[in-house]
Design a protein around this motif. Structure first.
Motif, PDB file in Angstrom:
ATOM      1  N   ARG A  28     -20.280  -4.438  44.854  1.00 49.21           N
ATOM      2  CA  ARG A  28     -19.267  -3.502  45.360  1.00 49.21           C
ATOM      3  C   ARG A  28     -19.636  -2.995  46.755  1.00 49.21           C
ATOM      4  NH1 ARG A  28     -14.329  -3.991  43.216  1.00 49.21           N
ATOM      5  NH2 ARG A  28     -15.104  -6.093  43.122  1.00 49.21           N
ATOM      6  N   TYR A  32     -16.606  -3.398  49.221  1.00 48.15           N
ATOM      7  CA  TYR A  32     -15.967  -2.262  49.893  1.00 48.15           C
ATOM      8  C   TYR A  32     -16.416  -2.135  51.351  1.00 48.15           C
ATOM      9  CZ  TYR A  32     -13.716  -0.787  45.613  1.00 48.15           C
ATOM     10  OH  TYR A  32     -12.906  -0.747  44.506  1.00 48.15           O
ATOM     11  N   TYR A  65      -7.896  -9.536  42.775  1.00 46.09           N
ATOM     12  CA  TYR A  65      -7.783  -8.950  41.444  1.00 46.09           C
ATOM     13  C   TYR A  65      -6.952  -9.804  40.477  1.00 46.09           C
ATOM     14  CZ  TYR A  65     -10.208  -4.669  42.737  1.00 46.09           C
ATOM     15  OH  TYR A  65     -11.171  -3.761  43.112  1.00 46.09           O
ATOM     16  N   LYS A 138     -16.432 -10.346  38.955  1.00 44.98           N
ATOM     17  CA  LYS A 138     -15.989  -9.005  38.539  1.00 44.98           C
ATOM     18  C   LYS A 138     -15.699  -8.856  37.039  1.00 44.98           C
ATOM     19  CE  LYS A 138     -14.320  -4.806  39.553  1.00 44.98           C
ATOM     20  NZ  LYS A 138     -15.278  -3.680  39.471  1.00 44.98           N
ATOM     21  N   TYR A 164     -19.811   2.524  36.043  1.00 45.74           N
ATOM     22  CA  TYR A 164     -18.779   2.978  36.985  1.00 45.74           C
ATOM     23  C   TYR A 164     -19.411   3.761  38.127  1.00 45.74           C
ATOM     24  CZ  TYR A 164     -13.886   3.399  38.146  1.00 45.74           C
ATOM     25  OH  TYR A 164     -12.667   3.239  38.764  1.00 45.74           O
ATOM     26  N   ILE A 167     -20.850   1.229  40.565  1.00 42.22           N
ATOM     27  CA  ILE A 167     -19.770   0.715  41.419  1.00 42.22           C
ATOM     28  C   ILE A 167     -19.563   1.644  42.610  1.00 42.22           C
ATOM     29  CG2 ILE A 167     -17.242   0.550  41.496  1.00 42.22           C
ATOM     30  CD1 ILE A 167     -17.311  -0.609  38.673  1.00 42.22           C
ATOM     31  N   TRP A 313      -2.482   2.206  41.250  1.00 36.96           N
ATOM     32  CA  TRP A 313      -3.246   1.433  42.243  1.00 36.96           C
ATOM     33  C   TRP A 313      -2.446   1.227  43.521  1.00 36.96           C
ATOM     34  CZ3 TRP A 313      -7.945   2.026  41.124  1.00 36.96           C
ATOM     35  CH2 TRP A 313      -8.439   1.918  39.832  1.00 36.96           C
ATOM     36  N   GLU A 317      -4.518   2.403  46.669  1.00 37.30           N
ATOM     37  CA  GLU A 317      -4.975   1.440  47.676  1.00 37.30           C
ATOM     38  C   GLU A 317      -4.474   1.757  49.083  1.00 37.30           C
ATOM     39  OE1 GLU A 317      -7.330  -0.622  47.451  1.00 37.30           O
ATOM     40  OE2 GLU A 317      -7.632  -0.697  45.283  1.00 37.30           O
ATOM     41  N   GLU A 423      -8.230   9.200  39.685  1.00 38.18           N
ATOM     42  CA  GLU A 423      -8.927   7.953  39.314  1.00 38.18           C
ATOM     43  C   GLU A 423      -9.797   8.179  38.078  1.00 38.18           C
ATOM     44  OE1 GLU A 423     -11.239   5.988  42.381  1.00 38.18           O
ATOM     45  OE2 GLU A 423     -12.002   4.506  40.977  1.00 38.18           O
ATOM     46  N   SER A 427      -8.965   5.366  35.563  1.00 38.63           N
ATOM     47  CA  SER A 427      -9.629   4.061  35.625  1.00 38.63           C
ATOM     48  C   SER A 427     -10.698   3.837  34.541  1.00 38.63           C
ATOM     49  CB  SER A 427     -10.189   3.857  37.035  1.00 38.63           C
ATOM     50  OG  SER A 427     -10.775   2.592  37.145  1.00 38.63           O
ATOM     51  N   PHE A 451      -7.125  -6.120  35.367  1.00 35.07           N
ATOM     52  CA  PHE A 451      -7.354  -6.299  36.803  1.00 35.07           C
ATOM     53  C   PHE A 451      -6.107  -6.864  37.499  1.00 35.07           C
ATOM     54  CE2 PHE A 451     -11.955  -6.166  35.598  1.00 35.07           C
ATOM     55  CZ  PHE A 451     -12.242  -5.027  36.333  1.00 35.07           C
ATOM     56  N   SER A 454      -4.207  -4.239  38.899  1.00 36.08           N
ATOM     57  CA  SER A 454      -4.730  -3.812  40.205  1.00 36.08           C
ATOM     58  C   SER A 454      -4.202  -4.733  41.292  1.00 36.08           C
ATOM     59  CB  SER A 454      -6.259  -3.875  40.226  1.00 36.08           C
ATOM     60  OG  SER A 454      -6.807  -2.839  39.476  1.00 36.08           O
TER      61      SER A 454
END
Ligand code: GLN
Length: 522
Positions: A28, A32, A65, A138, A164, A167, A313, A317, A423, A427, A451, A454
């Motif tokens: 991640r 990211y 995703y 993933k 989590y 992540i 999402w 996003e 979230e 999530s 996913f 997502s």
């Protein structure tokens, strides 16, 4: 093959959990770190228009995703989790290092943009490697977390909570590091740092894989060795197939076919729609033909939750698209004695997840003991409401600029805080709901479907973000007009979040009547 050997433990959890934690943390970090730079890289370096930038962001995230459906299926049936994660890790390293090859900067000549064609193709190819890599890594690292515990082990839920947090620890540090390196020192430093992160993740996994004690091996190892093509056994055919998959994704990313233009859809949207239709057909058949009444009710509840998460999402996003653009162009970024790059500020999302996790880990059992713990559908509704409110905060900020005409920094901090509360109630609850509401036989596939939602969210985000596309980003940018454009988008998104949340809240009693267990599930 499940062995009966008891796993070695560390601080009360099997060592395998830590291997998953650090592998996914670094994965991640790279994911990211790269994502936070992507919009700026394509609009500032390769001079894509805003609209093309938002759409590519949506296309990229959408494919990344969507492919976990395939990655999960292939691992379940043939490769096993361990091999699938290693394959994904290798593709990801190649992809991130490929991103670091930036080539020549695009130039404006007589009003036309001149781009370095090789650099742009290398860029698309690297994105394709990352997309297929995520598809393999993933879903399977997530399933592996559940696999390191003996069956019915009560520590599994807290294992997911830790996971989590891993992540978000990766996301937090990488947004700060890559977001800074990329914009201040040069794009290749930011992308290169992401690549190094993934390399560390892969080596953590390779060194730690013995802690999975054979629970992540292929279901039928002999079958993998069977020859299926001349000179190629099944295992290598799958690897070759994933190479072809990279080539296909490379093309899909830049496909501009006439029939697509006519339909108004991108190639990725078509891929995701076809996948969704196929999975939808399968789901209706499976729940009608293969499930008991009780299982059917639970599966449909899960499907409603998954569908609803798409809207969340789609709003969430925006952080990597329109929120980034807003922060970069029309917001004050001086705070706490430094000037932050807009990309760095995406770290706020992960920061609040890390800060809020202990609170929520305490809150749910606390409410549960008093019989006040809302069910998953109600939590999802509140998640949507929070996403809507976060947009409302930014809409307010856009309408009330500071004395220098730009929006205030702390509004963005508040917006992230509200969004992340959303979230947290959606999530991790959704991940847990997949593992408890899904029929056990198809849980990996349902994880892929989770996913896929997502993926739709990412594509929706790309479309919605492009409503606030601004062409003139240079010194001539009209800040007042830009603020009004962003404000308009955020207001629209606020109503979408609040409306969808209210609608879901209204249907909670109906869902509860049809599925008692789902409604009481935390
Ligand atoms: N932020 C989480 C992750 O990176 C969830 C992402 C998602 O499902 N869209 O795993």
């Amino acid at each position: 093959m499940i062995t009966t050997v008891r796993p070695q433990e560390l601080y009360g959890h099997p060592k395998g959990l830590y291997v998953c934690f650090f592998t996914e943390m670094w994965e991640r970090f790279s994911f990211y770190g790269m994502k936070t730079l992507l919009f700026f890289y394509i609009t500032k370096y390769h001079l894509f228009t805003d609209e093309a930038g938002y759409l590519l962001l949506g296309t990229y995230g959408g494919l990344a995703y969507a492919l976990p459906v395939a990655g999960g299926l292939l691992a379940d049936r043939y490769l096993g989790l361990r091999k699938a994660v290693v394959l994904g890790g290798i593709l990801l390293c190649l992809g991130h290092f490929g991103m670091a090859l930036e080539g020549e900067r695009a130039r404006l000549m007589d009003g036309t943009v001149m781009r370095d064609a090789t650099a742009v193709q290398t860029f698309y190819f690297s994105l394709a490697l990352i997309i297929v890599g995520v598809g393999f890594l993933k879903p399977n690292i997530s399933t592996l977390v559940g696999r390191v515990y003996p069956e019915n082990d009560p520590r599994r839920d807290s294992g997911f909570t830790w996971f989590y947090m891993g992540i978000n620890a990766g996301a937090f540090v990488s947004s700060l590091v890559c977001g800074y390196l990329g914009e201040v020192y040069g794009w290749s430093y930011g992308f290169g740092a992401a690549g190094i992160g993934m390399l560390i993740g892969l080596s953590v996994f390779l060194r730690g894989q013995r802690h999975f004690l054979g629970r992540a091996e292929p279901p039928q190892p002999l079958r993998l060795r069977q020859r299926v093509l001349p000179g190629l056994n099944l295992e290598w055919t799958i690897y070759a197939g994933s190479g072809l998959g990279v080539l296909a994704v490379w093309q899909i990313l830049q496909m501009k076919l006439a029939f697509l233009a006519a339909s108004g859809l991108t190639a990725t949207e078509i891929v995701a729609l076809v996948l969704a239709l196929a999975l939808g057909g399968w789901f209706v058949w499976y729940t009608a033909a293969r499930c008991s009444i009780h299982e059917r009710a639970q599966m449909w509840t899960l499907m409603i939750l998954i569908a609803v998460s798409t809207v969340f999402w789609g709003l969430y996003e925006q952080t990597y698209g329109s929120w980034n653009a807003f922060a970069d162009r029309v917001m004050n970024r001086d705070a706490l004695g430094t000037t932050w790059t807009a990309g760095q500020l995406t770290a706020l999302g992960a920061f609040f997840i890390l800060a809020l996790s202990p609170f929520f880990a305490w809150l749910w059992p606390f409410l549960d003991k008093r019989g006040l713990n809302p069910g998953a559908p109600a939590k999802f509704a509140w998640g949507l409401v929070c996403a809507g409110l976060a947009m409302g905060v930014l809409a307010y900020a856009a309408a009330h600029p500071a004395a220098n005409g730009k929006a205030g920094f702390w509004w963005l901090v508040l917006a992230y805080f509200v969004l992340e509360v959303g979230e947290m109630v959606l999530s991790p609850i959704g991940l847990a709901a997949v593992t408890t509401l899904s029929v056990g036989r198809v849980v990996s596939l349902m994880m892929g479907v989770w996913f896929l939602a997502s993926a739709f969210g990412e594509m929706l985000a790309g479309r919605l973000g492009s409503l606030a596309a601004i062409e003139d980003t240079g010194a001539a940018l009209n800040i007042t007009a830009a603020l009004a454009t962003y404000g308009g988008l955020f207001t629209l998104l606020m109503w979408i979040g609040l409306g969808a949340g209210a609608l879901l809240l209204a249907t909670v009693p109906w869902i509860r009547r049809h599925d008692g267990r789902a409604a009481s599930h935390a």
